[in-house]
Write an enzyme that holds these catalytic residues in place. Structure first.
Site, PDB file in Angstrom:
ATOM      1  CB  CYS A 183       6.942  10.376   8.479  1.00 38.24           C
ATOM      2  SG  CYS A 183       5.541   9.725   9.051  1.00 38.24           S
ATOM      3  CG  ASN A 202       5.056   1.266   9.655  1.00 29.87           C
ATOM      4  OD1 ASN A 202       4.309   1.077   9.007  1.00 29.87           O
ATOM      5  ND2 ASN A 202       5.255   2.408  10.202  1.00 29.87           N
ATOM      6  CB  THR A 203       4.352  -1.515   5.698  1.00 29.95           C
ATOM      7  OG1 THR A 203       4.912  -0.293   5.524  1.00 29.95           O
ATOM      8  CG2 THR A 203       3.200  -1.862   6.067  1.00 29.95           C
ATOM      9  N   GLY A 259       2.516  -7.391  12.512  1.00 27.30           N
ATOM     10  CA  GLY A 259       3.082  -7.832  11.357  1.00 27.30           C
ATOM     11  C   GLY A 259       2.385  -9.258  10.864  1.00 27.30           C
ATOM     12  CG  ASN A 287      -0.072   0.673   2.532  1.00 25.86           C
ATOM     13  OD1 ASN A 287      -0.286   2.001   2.525  1.00 25.86           O
ATOM     14  ND2 ASN A 287      -0.045  -0.136   3.174  1.00 25.86           N
ATOM     15  CB  ALA A 288       1.474   3.794  -1.882  1.00 22.77           C
TER      16      ALA A 288
END
Lengths: 256, 307
Positions: free
Chosen positions: B131, B193-194, B244, B70-71
């Site tokens: 980020c 996180n991803t 995860g 995903n983005a």
């Protein structure tokens, strides 16, 4: 909003055209809550496998009592799996916003290819809302006559149907938009390939007709959580989400 | 005897160890038809920035083998609307709410933290440090231990709420980042996180995501996540929250055994919107069936081979 996560018994899952299947399942709550234009998310992975991981969105073709009908084309691994299932499906729905059927006036239903899937339900609800058969016009386009699996289902309901094919094998030889030569005021509801819907929306703009379009995108959740199904809105840097703002939009609200 | 599901994450008390991963559960209410939100350990809402963010152009998601990329681009309603609308709705449920925050400068994070500390119903802050840091050429905050220490310390000064630092797995040694966060004053570490990934359409020869790269999630990343949680739990003294690819009770138990004090369910929410509630029940049944009195007994109890 009434949404359900349920396992439904498959009543029928049959090929009704080249690679086009009609799935019928029993899901009373879903059938009762469903509105034309809404969709369900179906798990296509078999019990033993995680793949394909995401559910697939399918518009509701029509409902009849407890029964819900889905019309789909086998295009990838999800639909390939679905075509093999005969016992039970795992689904979430009904999801999204449906078509808004006007209280009065003429209704034109314009479908292209398998975009016809949610439109029988629209006709069904228009009739239920008191629209007379002559106030409803069905226009269907396809590449060739073999791709008209459900045209008869409209005709059986006494509805006026006009067809167009790219190869001239049935109906008008040309584009379905060329059949939009009606007089007077119409509300147009359309579903099909993007270029076709663009042309339908343009025609409606010229004629000053209301136009509602049903969009399709890849989705993950189907319920407004992941925000993966974004499409461009008319305002710059504004996105709409097909699953919760749609899948039906006013043509003027989204970039087609 | 009823097993004890309560867990303590620093000074944050949760009724059970099951939370929703940020970005996969909207602002909570999206799931109210499918899960009794009050049965969850905590709801972690979509990441919030100071100003609303429109997100990335489509396509934003693509399915991969046993996972997805995903983005989304951190689309969110912004702090003001979150407090005025989303938080008001969430307060009606008696569930802990953890707000995930994101920014492009340390000052952004500090402002967010300060303002959220005064909001009734916010139980804890989770900080997304994956980020880009605009003042350091866009390199993610979470990939430099010095900056992790710096940002954690700066935020720590702004709030007394439990502070959870969410780590990026896209680093050479995640335990260095975890230690930096701990030294900076974090009450807990959440991970992972991803994982950054890419998919290309061979017909068009173009990337499948408009953003080119995206974050990989789902069952595909579970073994990597589990390994990193295990390493991190052995490297820090603060509680670790495992994330995860958790899709079932069995997955959740694996993370607890590896050393996670609690877990977050992410992508699985998309596939089975009722999964979080099922995992709460599943953990309860597992403890009961195995005569384990409390979740905390399970944490880190993996049996390693003797050398």
């Amino acid at each position: 909003m009434n949404q359900f996560l349920t396992k439904a018994k498959i009543l029928e899952n049959v090929e009704v055209g080249p690679n086009v299947f009609r799935l019928t399942f029993e899901a009373e709550e879903v059938a009762e809550a469903a509105k034309a234009g809404q969709f369900v998310m179906i798990k296509t992975a078999t019990e033993a496998s995680d793949d394909p991981i995401l559910r697939r969105p399918f518009s509701i073709h029509r409902v009849d009592g407890k029964r819900v009908f889905i019309l789909y084309k086998v295009v990838g691994r999800g639909t390939k799996n679905l075509a093999k299932q005969q016992m039970e499906i795992d689904l979430v729905g009904p999801l999204g916003n449906g078509f808004t059927i006007p209280e009065e006036g003429n209704v034109a239903i314009v479908g292209g290819g398998l975009g016809i899937a949610p439109l029988l339900f629209v006709a069904q609800q228009a009739i239920r809302k008191g629209r007379k058969e002559e106030e409803i016009l069905i226009l269907i386009g396809a590449r060739t006559s073999a791709e008209f699996p459900v045209v008869d289902d409209f005709r059986k309901r006494g509805l006026k149907v006009r067809t167009a094919t790219d190869d001239g094998s049935a109906g008008h030889h040309g584009l379905v938009t060329e059949l939009m030569d009606m007089e007077g005021d119409w509300t147009v509801m359309t579903c099909g390939p993007a270029p076709m819907m663009r042309a339908v929306a343009k025609r409606c703009e010229e004629k000053n007709w209301d136009c509602q379009v049903s969009l399709e995108t890849t989705m993950a959740c189907g319920m407004g959580a992941c925000l993966g199904c974004a499409v461009r809105g008319k305002v710059k840097h504004e996105y709409k989400h097909v699953c919760k703002d749609g899948p039906v939009f006013k043509a003027g609200d989204v970039c087609l | 005897m009823k097993p004890k599901l309560e867990v303590e994450i620093g000074n944050l008390h949760l009724q059970n160890p099951v939370m929703t991963a940020s970005g996969t559960f909207g602002y909570g209410r999206e799931y109210e038809n499918f899960v009794d939100l009050q049965t969850l350990g905590a709801i972690i809402v979509k990441g919030i920035s100071l100003e609303p963010r429109p997100g990335n152009p489509p396509p934003r998601i693509v399915e991969t083998s046993c996972g997805m990329l995903n983005a989304i681009g951190l689309e969110n309603v912004g702090l003001k609307r979150f407090i005025k609308e989303k938080m008001v709705a969430l307060r009606r449920y008696h569930t802990s709410v953890i707000v995930n925050i994101l920014g492009n400068t340390i000052e952004d994070y500090c402002h967010l933290c300060e303002q959220l500390s005064d909001v009734n119903g916010v139980s804890a802050i989770e900080v997304n440090i994956s980020c880009p840091n605009v003042k350091k050429g866009g390199v993610a905050f979470g990939t430099d231990a010095k900056i992790v220490y710096q940002i954690t310390g700066a935020i720590r000064k702004k709030t007394d709420l439990p502070l959870i630092i969410k780590l990026s797995p896209n680093v050479t040694d995640i335990t260095l980042m975890a230690r930096a966060a701990e030294e900076g004053g974090a009450d807990a570490i959440s991970l992972i996180n991803t994982l950054l990934g890419l998919a290309i359409d061979v017909k068009t020869k173009k990337p499948k995501l408009a953003n080119v790269v995206g974050g990989l999630s789902g069952p595909a990343i579970k073994p990597v996540a589990l390994r990193m949680v295990w390493q991190t739990a052995n490297a820090v003294n603060v509680p670790v929250i495992g994330i995860g690819g958790i899709s079932s009770t069995r997955d959740a138990i694996e993370f607890l055994l590896a050393g996670a004090s609690a877990i977050q369910v992410g992508t699985a929410n998309f596939i089975n919107p009722a999964v979080t509630g099922e995992i709460v029940t599943g953990i309860h049944d597992y403890l009961r069936d195995n005569d384990i009195k409390s979740v905390s007994e399970l944490v880190g109890s993996v049996i390693l081979p003797e050398d």
